[in-house]
Write a protein that holds these residues in place. Structure first.
Motif, PDB file in Angstrom:
ATOM      1  N   HIS A 200      25.403  16.949  37.468  1.00 43.33           N
ATOM      2  CA  HIS A 200      26.332  15.839  37.736  1.00 43.33           C
ATOM      3  C   HIS A 200      27.270  15.633  36.551  1.00 43.33           C
ATOM      4  O   HIS A 200      28.478  15.495  36.730  1.00 43.33           O
ATOM      5  N   LYS A 201      26.733  15.633  35.344  1.00 40.10           N
ATOM      6  CA  LYS A 201      27.561  15.427  34.150  1.00 40.10           C
ATOM      7  C   LYS A 201      28.529  16.591  33.947  1.00 40.10           C
ATOM      8  O   LYS A 201      29.680  16.391  33.551  1.00 40.10           O
TER       9      LYS A 201
ATOM     10  N   GLU B  47      31.354  16.079  36.350  1.00 38.25           N
ATOM     11  CA  GLU B  47      32.248  15.004  35.902  1.00 38.25           C
ATOM     12  C   GLU B  47      33.188  15.494  34.801  1.00 38.25           C
ATOM     13  O   GLU B  47      34.358  15.152  34.783  1.00 38.25           O
ATOM     14  N   ARG B  48      32.667  16.297  33.872  1.00 34.96           N
ATOM     15  CA  ARG B  48      33.510  16.831  32.798  1.00 34.96           C
ATOM     16  C   ARG B  48      34.600  17.745  33.354  1.00 34.96           C
ATOM     17  O   ARG B  48      35.658  17.893  32.741  1.00 34.96           O
TER      18      ARG B  48
ATOM     19  N   TYR C 217      35.317  16.318  38.623  1.00 32.11           N
ATOM     20  CA  TYR C 217      34.796  16.001  39.945  1.00 32.11           C
ATOM     21  C   TYR C 217      34.149  14.623  39.920  1.00 32.11           C
ATOM     22  O   TYR C 217      33.492  14.254  38.960  1.00 32.11           O
ATOM     23  N   LYS C 218      34.352  13.878  40.995  1.00 35.59           N
ATOM     24  CA  LYS C 218      33.737  12.562  41.150  1.00 35.59           C
ATOM     25  C   LYS C 218      32.949  12.562  42.455  1.00 35.59           C
ATOM     26  O   LYS C 218      33.316  13.229  43.423  1.00 35.59           O
ATOM     27  N   ARG C 219      31.868  11.794  42.456  1.00 30.72           N
ATOM     28  CA  ARG C 219      31.061  11.668  43.668  1.00 30.72           C
ATOM     29  C   ARG C 219      31.592  10.478  44.456  1.00 30.72           C
ATOM     30  O   ARG C 219      31.420   9.330  44.066  1.00 30.72           O
TER      31      ARG C 219
ATOM     32  N   TYR D 262      31.127  15.468  46.332  1.00 25.62           N
ATOM     33  CA  TYR D 262      31.890  15.701  45.106  1.00 25.62           C
ATOM     34  C   TYR D 262      33.306  16.125  45.474  1.00 25.62           C
ATOM     35  O   TYR D 262      33.512  17.019  46.290  1.00 25.62           O
TER      36      TYR D 262
ATOM     37  N   GLN E 278      40.325  21.373  35.118  1.00 23.91           N
ATOM     38  CA  GLN E 278      40.822  20.013  35.234  1.00 23.91           C
ATOM     39  C   GLN E 278      42.288  20.082  35.610  1.00 23.91           C
ATOM     40  O   GLN E 278      43.010  20.956  35.160  1.00 23.91           O
TER      41      GLN E 278
END
Length: 193
Positions: free
Chosen positions: A41-42, A45-46, A49-51, A56, A89
């Motif tokens: 998950h982390k 996020e880096r 991606y967001k849940r 995601y 990103q």
């Protein structure tokens, strides 16, 4: 399943399918990736991606849902280009048309030429004042700290002095209490050594 950033779209697709089937992210991380909870998950996020709604989704820098993976100008509200960066990103780049509108080229070029001709003076000046802030005859000249820059200490102080100090700080919000206390201690040590 192995973590390989080169196959991130496939990994996201598989994770989203498993989430849709009712598995928790902790189960997926433990059973599929053999890592502790929140590790994948982390990482996601880096990568931007967001849940959202238990899926995601790649988001842009401002946290909005991504407009897809297309590259090119977006004609809606401003001309931007969404570019896939090597770490996946999204980066917004103003198009050259908008840059022309933002700046008055002739004035700005003259300003830049002036800065360039005085470059050595500017760098010399900045080198001299970098650890120093001058305002209202208050000079903050603290040693440059390496590593962790904050140190927490608990001290007892006279209540009236503390209240005066707080009032002093309210009037000078450009300074942090940390810097003012540190400078006061340095000056006290220098005056009484």
């Amino acid at each position: 399943m192995d973590w390989d950033i080169n196959y991130i779209e496939s990994i996201i697709s598989n994770i989203n399918d498993m989430l849709e089937q009712g598995k928790t992210m902790a189960e997926i991380e433990k059973n599929e990736f053999s890592v502790n909870a929140r590790v994948i998950h982390k990482r996601l996020e880096r990568l931007g991606y967001k849940r959202i709604d238990n899926q995601y989704t790649l988001t842009d820098i401002k946290g909005r849902q991504n407009v897809g993976q297309k590259v090119g100008p977006n004609k809606k509200d401003k001309e931007v280009q969404v570019v896939r960066h090597k770490d996946r990103q999204d980066v917004e780049i103003l198009s050259s048309n908008n840059i022309d509108k933002l700046f008055d080229k002739e004035k700005d070029i003259e300003k830049l030429k002036g800065l360039i001709t005085r470059y050595d003076e500017i760098v010399s000046f900045l080198d001299k004042i970098s650890p120093v802030t001058i305002s209202e005859n208050i000079i903050i000249n603290l040693p440059i700290e390496e590593g962790k820059k904050d140190f927490k200490a608990t001290v007892r102080i006279n209540k009236l002095v503390w209240e005066q100090f707080n009032e002093f700080c309210k009037e000078r919000k450009q300074y942090s209490k940390k810097d003012l206390i540190s400078q006061a201690l340095i000056e006290f040590i220098e005056n009484h050594s």
